[in-house]
Design an enzyme around this catalytic site. Sequence first.
Site, short mmCIF file in Angstrom:
data_model
loop_
_atom_site.label_atom_id
_atom_site.label_comp_id
_atom_site.label_asym_id
_atom_site.label_seq_id
_atom_site.Cartn_x
_atom_site.Cartn_y
_atom_site.Cartn_z
N GLU A 84 27.62 103.16 55.00
CA GLU A 84 27.27 104.30 54.15
C GLU A 84 27.25 105.62 54.90
OE1 GLU A 84 22.62 104.82 53.70
OE2 GLU A 84 23.22 102.82 53.07
N GLU B 258 30.86 94.33 33.97
CA GLU B 258 30.41 93.78 32.69
C GLU B 258 31.13 94.40 31.49
OE1 GLU B 258 26.18 94.38 32.89
OE2 GLU B 258 25.84 92.38 33.73
#
Length: 273
Positions: free
Chosen positions: A112, A81
């Site tokens: 992960e 953004e």
Amino acid sequence: MSFTKITEQPSLYNNLETKTAEELLRDINAEDRKVAEAVEKTIPQVAKLVELIVPRMKRGGRIFYMGAGTSGRLGVLDASELPPTFGVPKTLVIGLIAGGDTALRNAVENAEDDEERGWDELTEFNINEKDTVIGIAASGTTPYVVGALRSAREHGILTACITSNPDSPMAAESDVAIEMVVGPEYVTGSSRMKSGTGQKMILNMISTAVMIQLGRVKGNKMVNMQLSNKKLIDRGTRMLVEMLGLGYGKAKSLLLLHGSVEKALEEYKRPHE
């Protein structure tokens, strides 16, 4: 190291399946109110991090967000953004998620759990001492993040973390540990809820404060935003109308000629100085 995983503690509520929709929503809202208070307590640590990041970025440094699952997605979201909002290159703040872009929409098994992978990915970006690595994980134990922070710190790179459990392995590898204690989740262990909300708030705080201190905002306006659609062109035009006292048509022409509010302001004022 042994520590208490607050994020895994039982919900303060029970028999959720017996509640009405409104009861569920009021309960969730009551829990969400706790998030802003938990975030407020982290402001000294967030401020310290911003103060350390800004001079590094002025020397050409970057920010790397690293996380898995919800945490990784929120890091990628915040990073993505910033170019349209502040007109910065997409290489300035980079979001990395365990499992790569596939993990943005799908769960990637065991991604992960690889403690070496995070640092390997950072080295692909030629990470250096001007950069900052911010690990994001509600648990504070994600190996992908912990390993990356450890290696980054060993190489003299500024490290930080955002977690919901105090005294975590992730915090131990961070120069600045932002520990946001929001308490047990409404659905036990569902850290996409309060922990995710708090992470989003803190990421907004870090990136917005950094961008403002790097000169990407004037007054209170996004003068460097990308003019990527009609709404943003209209917003930029109205900024120039307000700031320069021009008519709408002239302001829009000036904006489109120079490509940003800031450049339009600079060019318009130059002949009048």
